[in-house]
Design a protein around this motif. Structure first.
Motif, PDB file in Angstrom:
ATOM      1  N   CYS A 117      66.549  57.292  -6.451  1.00  0.00           N
ATOM      2  CA  CYS A 117      68.101  57.644  -5.611  1.00  0.00           C
ATOM      3  C   CYS A 117      68.827  56.494  -5.304  1.00  0.00           C
ATOM      4  O   CYS A 117      69.967  56.555  -5.684  1.00  0.00           O
ATOM      5  CB  CYS A 117      67.756  58.751  -4.517  1.00  0.00           C
ATOM      6  N   MET A 136      62.476  58.070  -3.607  1.00  0.00           N
ATOM      7  CA  MET A 136      63.577  57.432  -2.680  1.00  0.00           C
ATOM      8  C   MET A 136      63.999  56.160  -3.540  1.00  0.00           C
ATOM      9  O   MET A 136      65.413  55.987  -3.505  1.00  0.00           O
ATOM     10  CB  MET A 136      62.818  57.098  -1.520  1.00  0.00           C
ATOM     11  N   PHE A 176      72.462  60.789  -1.140  1.00  0.00           N
ATOM     12  CA  PHE A 176      72.112  61.524  -0.104  1.00  0.00           C
ATOM     13  C   PHE A 176      70.785  62.238  -0.100  1.00  0.00           C
ATOM     14  O   PHE A 176      70.148  62.212   0.778  1.00  0.00           O
ATOM     15  CB  PHE A 176      73.433  62.731   0.228  1.00  0.00           C
ATOM     16  N   LEU A 212      62.844  60.436   2.526  1.00  0.00           N
ATOM     17  CA  LEU A 212      62.548  59.511   3.696  1.00  0.00           C
ATOM     18  C   LEU A 212      61.755  60.464   4.808  1.00  0.00           C
ATOM     19  O   LEU A 212      60.952  60.106   5.278  1.00  0.00           O
ATOM     20  CB  LEU A 212      63.731  58.848   4.310  1.00  0.00           C
ATOM     21  N   LEU A 213      62.847  61.683   5.015  1.00  0.00           N
ATOM     22  CA  LEU A 213      62.192  62.553   5.899  1.00  0.00           C
ATOM     23  C   LEU A 213      61.083  63.226   5.421  1.00  0.00           C
ATOM     24  O   LEU A 213      59.993  63.384   6.414  1.00  0.00           O
ATOM     25  CB  LEU A 213      63.247  63.594   6.038  1.00  0.00           C
ATOM     26  N   PHE A 253      68.363  60.700  -0.973  1.00  0.00           N
ATOM     27  CA  PHE A 253      67.460  59.552  -0.256  1.00  0.00           C
ATOM     28  C   PHE A 253      66.885  60.070   0.982  1.00  0.00           C
ATOM     29  O   PHE A 253      65.936  59.701   1.350  1.00  0.00           O
ATOM     30  CB  PHE A 253      68.273  58.244  -0.378  1.00  0.00           C
ATOM     31  N   VAL A 254      67.718  60.708   1.746  1.00  0.00           N
ATOM     32  CA  VAL A 254      67.483  61.175   3.086  1.00  0.00           C
ATOM     33  C   VAL A 254      66.371  61.865   3.154  1.00  0.00           C
ATOM     34  O   VAL A 254      65.556  61.885   3.889  1.00  0.00           O
ATOM     35  CB  VAL A 254      68.628  61.645   3.694  1.00  0.00           C
ATOM     36  N   PHE A 255      66.492  63.181   2.136  1.00  0.00           N
ATOM     37  CA  PHE A 255      65.237  63.989   2.294  1.00  0.00           C
ATOM     38  C   PHE A 255      63.878  63.345   1.864  1.00  0.00           C
ATOM     39  O   PHE A 255      62.946  63.973   2.427  1.00  0.00           O
ATOM     40  CB  PHE A 255      65.651  65.193   1.131  1.00  0.00           C
TER      41      PHE A 255
END
Length: 431
Positions: free
Chosen positions: A329, A326, A411, A417-418, A413-415
């Motif tokens: 990214c 993360m 973007f 985090l999830l 980064f979101v994956f």
């Protein structure tokens, strides 16, 4: 020659040697020289191309084609697996995909923007050939090795593949760096594609000579056999409903693997387009050196991740590694200089090998008591491929719409985090 007995050292070594043959594709074509070559075809002012009736940004086009290829692989793998488990002469299938992939690599010699559709077909052939042959290659393992031999011979294959691919990449790098003019460098890159195709097909001959045709059931392939792979995947899906820990882990894996695999496939394209190298010569050298750094550091990363997982546990280690991804990214969005890219490459290598090996071993540990591990791992592989398709499509769309790969990488980064959130939801013990 007469078939060697199961567990024979000569037979095991011949099987592992196919890794030496085919791994050159992943390093030279998928990860290093071809991405540099492809990007160099476009002048800095013009990064657009007309293909399939639409105007694409150059990096978005290759991303979409890669995503489409993995979609074909995801659909094709269960069919091939079902046939591989049933038919007697699976060596012919393995040969077919090997030669398709090899021909695709050699065909890349003629890759040009003037004949972009034929050129992309060669790229497609290489990718399909590699993954298609792997289906049959992997299915040989229980046929030629006893259970207690499988881990060690599989690791030996990985080691041979690493050594062989790095050796050829160094030769290819020397070929490219021996030239001063940019046009001559491009020509050497074209020659390197031919060396990959010849290496792959040539060294495979020893494997094909020694491996048995396959364990025959004496039956012909029918519609039910072709669809058997999908039926097995459906069965695994139903069983996941009663295994909360495995189900939640697979959800997390699907999300973070989507981002990891996408970054690994587009890293060189990102470095070529977004980093200020100063000159084309420095760019070519810098990108290939970065790939070598990633490969070397990945060995250390896999070792450190393994040690960390044994001390802190698999899930906590995966959470920590995802935090690093993360951060990468976020860091990549702002990096502009070669030094910053080298730092990123080192960090990618550190967490690349570790997250891949740990993700698979964690899945293996969470499996229920079953003899049908093949179906579970087939499900795992298909999930990974579908994740790659989604990740590449999202990455390509953002790149195409915004005109910058920086927005795409941010973007992802979101994956991660999830993925971290989902990993926290994995129970410590199966209920």
């Amino acid at each position: 020659m007469s078939e060697l007995k199961k567990g024979s050292k000569k037979l095991l070594n011949a099987w592992a040697f196919y890794d030496w043959a085919n791994s050159v594709y992943t390093l030279t074509i998928a990860s290093s020289i071809f991405p540099i070559f492809y990007s160099a075809l476009f002048v800095s002012e013009v990064k657009k191309i007309l293909a399939f009736g639409y105007e694409f940004k150059s990096t978005a086009l290759i991303t979409f084609v890669t995503a489409f290829t993995f979609m074909v692989v995801a659909v094709m793998s269960p069919i091939l697996s079902g046939i591989a488990d049933y038919i007697g002469n699976k060596k012919n299938f393995m040969k077919f995909f090997c030669y398709v992939g090899s021909a695709g690599c050699i065909g890349l010699y003629w890759f040009s923007l003037d004949r972009i559709h034929l050129s992309l077909l060669f790229y497609f052939m290489g990718l399909i050939g590699y993954w298609g042959s792997l289906v049959y290659y992997n299915s040989y393992l229980p046929d030629i090795a006893f259970e207690e031999q499988q881990d060690s011979i599989s690791a030996k294959g990985f080691s041979l593949g690493y050594i062989g691919s790095v050796l050829l990449l160094i030769v290819n790098l020397a070929m490219v760096m021996s030239q001063e003019d940019g046009t001559d460098k491009m020509q050497m890159m074209r020659y390197s594609f031919i060396t990959v195709g010849i290496w792959w097909a040539g060294f495979s001959q020893y494997t094909f000579y020694i491996l048995p045709k396959g364990v025959s059931s004496g039956h012909k392939v029918t519609k039910d056999v072709v669809l058997n792979g999908f039926k097995e995947l459906k069965g695994v899906w139903k069983q996941l409903k009663g295994n909360l820990r495995l189900k939640r882990y697979l959800n997390a894996f699907f999300v973070f693997s989507m981002a990891v695999q996408t970054i690994m496939l587009v890293a060189v394209y990102f470095g070529e387009e977004e980093i200020d190298w100063g000159s084309d010569e420095a760019k070519t050298t810098g990108l290939i050196v970065s790939i070598l750094v990633i490969q070397l550091v990945a060995i250390l990363g896999a070792f450190l991740t393994s040690r960390a997982s044994s001390k802190f546990g698999n899930i906590p280690t995966l959470i920590a590694v995802n935090f690093i991804w993360m951060g990468l990214c976020f860091y990549a969005y702002f990096m502009e200089t070669p030094i910053q890219f080298y730092i990123a490459a080192s960090l990618v290598g550190l967490v690349m090998g570790g997250i891949q090996s740990l993700a698979r071993s964690t899945y293996s540990k969470f499996l229920p008591e079953t003899e049908d591990t093949t179906s579970y791992f087939s499900f795992f592989d298909v999930a990974e491929k579908i994740g790659i398709v989604i990740g590449m499509l999202i990455y390509g769309f953002i790149d195409q719409i915004t005109g910058s790969m920086r927005n795409s990488i941010l973007f992802l980064f979101v994956f991660f985090l999830l993925g971290i959130i989902l990993l926290f939801r994995v129970p410590k013990q199966e209920s």
